[in-house]
Design a protein around this motif. Structure first.
Motif, short mmCIF file in Angstrom:
data_model
loop_
_atom_site.label_atom_id
_atom_site.label_comp_id
_atom_site.label_asym_id
_atom_site.label_seq_id
_atom_site.Cartn_x
_atom_site.Cartn_y
_atom_site.Cartn_z
N ILE A 4 0.74 -3.53 -8.81
CA ILE A 4 1.08 -3.80 -7.58
C ILE A 4 0.83 -2.67 -6.46
O ILE A 4 1.27 -1.61 -6.75
CB ILE A 4 2.74 -4.13 -7.29
CG1 ILE A 4 3.02 -5.43 -8.26
CG2 ILE A 4 2.92 -4.44 -5.77
CD1 ILE A 4 4.38 -5.78 -8.54
N VAL A 5 -0.18 -2.91 -5.39
CA VAL A 5 -0.51 -1.96 -4.58
C VAL A 5 0.19 -2.33 -3.37
O VAL A 5 0.13 -3.35 -2.76
CB VAL A 5 -1.93 -1.91 -4.41
CG1 VAL A 5 -2.47 -0.94 -3.35
CG2 VAL A 5 -2.76 -1.80 -5.67
N LYS A 6 0.94 -1.38 -2.96
CA LYS A 6 1.85 -1.44 -1.40
C LYS A 6 1.43 -0.49 -0.62
O LYS A 6 0.99 0.50 -0.73
CB LYS A 6 3.24 -1.40 -1.86
CG LYS A 6 4.04 -2.35 -2.71
CD LYS A 6 5.29 -2.07 -2.60
CE LYS A 6 5.86 -2.76 -3.78
NZ LYS A 6 7.70 -2.28 -3.67
N LEU A 7 1.11 -1.03 0.77
CA LEU A 7 0.60 0.07 1.80
C LEU A 7 2.29 0.12 2.45
O LEU A 7 2.87 -0.77 3.09
CB LEU A 7 -0.10 -0.95 2.68
CG LEU A 7 -0.57 0.01 3.98
CD1 LEU A 7 -1.49 0.97 3.53
CD2 LEU A 7 -1.73 -0.95 4.58
N GLY A 52 3.29 2.21 5.16
CA GLY A 52 2.95 3.30 6.32
C GLY A 52 1.86 3.91 6.09
O GLY A 52 0.80 3.30 6.12
N ASN A 53 1.70 5.20 6.04
CA ASN A 53 0.29 6.02 5.78
C ASN A 53 -0.11 6.27 4.17
O ASN A 53 -0.43 7.07 4.02
CB ASN A 53 0.31 7.11 6.51
CG ASN A 53 0.23 7.04 8.03
OD1 ASN A 53 -0.29 5.96 8.48
ND2 ASN A 53 0.77 7.95 8.57
N VAL A 54 0.80 5.56 3.46
CA VAL A 54 0.63 5.71 1.87
C VAL A 54 0.51 4.33 1.25
O VAL A 54 1.00 3.45 1.59
CB VAL A 54 1.80 6.48 1.41
CG1 VAL A 54 1.77 6.62 -0.02
CG2 VAL A 54 1.98 7.81 2.03
N ILE A 55 -0.50 4.40 0.25
CA ILE A 55 -0.72 3.26 -0.79
C ILE A 55 -0.17 3.82 -2.02
O ILE A 55 -0.35 4.80 -2.50
CB ILE A 55 -2.31 2.99 -0.92
CG1 ILE A 55 -3.13 2.55 0.33
CG2 ILE A 55 -2.31 1.94 -2.08
CD1 ILE A 55 -4.49 2.62 0.08
N GLU A 56 0.98 2.65 -2.53
CA GLU A 56 1.60 3.09 -3.57
C GLU A 56 1.57 2.27 -4.65
O GLU A 56 0.98 1.10 -4.60
CB GLU A 56 3.30 2.91 -3.21
CG GLU A 56 3.80 4.09 -2.36
CD GLU A 56 5.23 4.04 -2.10
OE1 GLU A 56 5.75 3.03 -2.60
OE2 GLU A 56 5.65 5.00 -1.28
N ILE A 89 -8.77 -3.36 -0.91
CA ILE A 89 -7.72 -2.89 0.06
C ILE A 89 -8.12 -3.19 1.40
O ILE A 89 -9.17 -2.49 1.87
CB ILE A 89 -7.33 -1.41 -0.16
CG1 ILE A 89 -6.77 -1.12 -1.60
CG2 ILE A 89 -5.92 -1.04 0.70
CD1 ILE A 89 -5.54 -1.86 -2.03
N PHE A 90 -7.34 -3.62 2.38
CA PHE A 90 -7.46 -3.78 3.88
C PHE A 90 -6.38 -2.70 4.26
O PHE A 90 -5.19 -2.95 4.42
CB PHE A 90 -7.25 -5.13 4.28
CG PHE A 90 -7.36 -5.09 5.90
CD1 PHE A 90 -8.62 -4.89 6.64
CD2 PHE A 90 -6.19 -5.39 6.67
CE1 PHE A 90 -8.69 -5.06 7.79
CE2 PHE A 90 -6.39 -5.20 8.07
CZ PHE A 90 -7.55 -5.07 8.66
#
Length: 85
Positions: free
Chosen positions: A18-21, A23-27, A82-83
C-alpha cells in the motif's frame, strides 16, 4: 518446500503493498520489508533513492506522474505508478 512457501508469501506481501501519499511523503505498508525505494520520472530517470526506509520525501518533486520502484528484503521488485498533485 519451505523456501517456495516463504517466497510465495513475500511475493504476496509485496503485491499487497500500500502506497500512501501523506503530505510530502510517500509511505509504504509496514508489512513490506523495504530494502530500496527509487522514485523515477516518466523517462526512467531516478529523482530520489533511499535505502532501508519505509518512506520517501517528495517535497522537492514537481506535480505529475512518477514511478516508484520498491525492492523488498528478498530482492522482489514492484513498480507502482504514482500521481503527485
Amino acid at each position: 518446500n519451505l523456501t517456495t512457501s516463504v517466497n510465495e508469501n513475500n511475493e504476496a506481501e509485496i503485491k499487497k503493498t500500500i502506497v500512501k501519499l501523506m503530505g510530502n511523503v510517500i509511505e509504504i505498508n509496514p508489512s513490506v520489508k523495504v530494502k530500496e525505494l527509487s522514485l523515477m520520472n516518466y523517462e526512467g530517470k531516478v529523482i530520489d533513492h533511499v535505502i532501508n526506509s519505509q518512506s520517501i520525501n517528495i517535497e522537492q518533486v514537481l506535480s505529475g506522474i512518477y514511478f516508484l520502484k520498491i525492492t523488498d528484503s528478498q530482492n522482489i521488485v514492484k513498480v507502482e505508478k504514482i500521481f503527485i498533485p
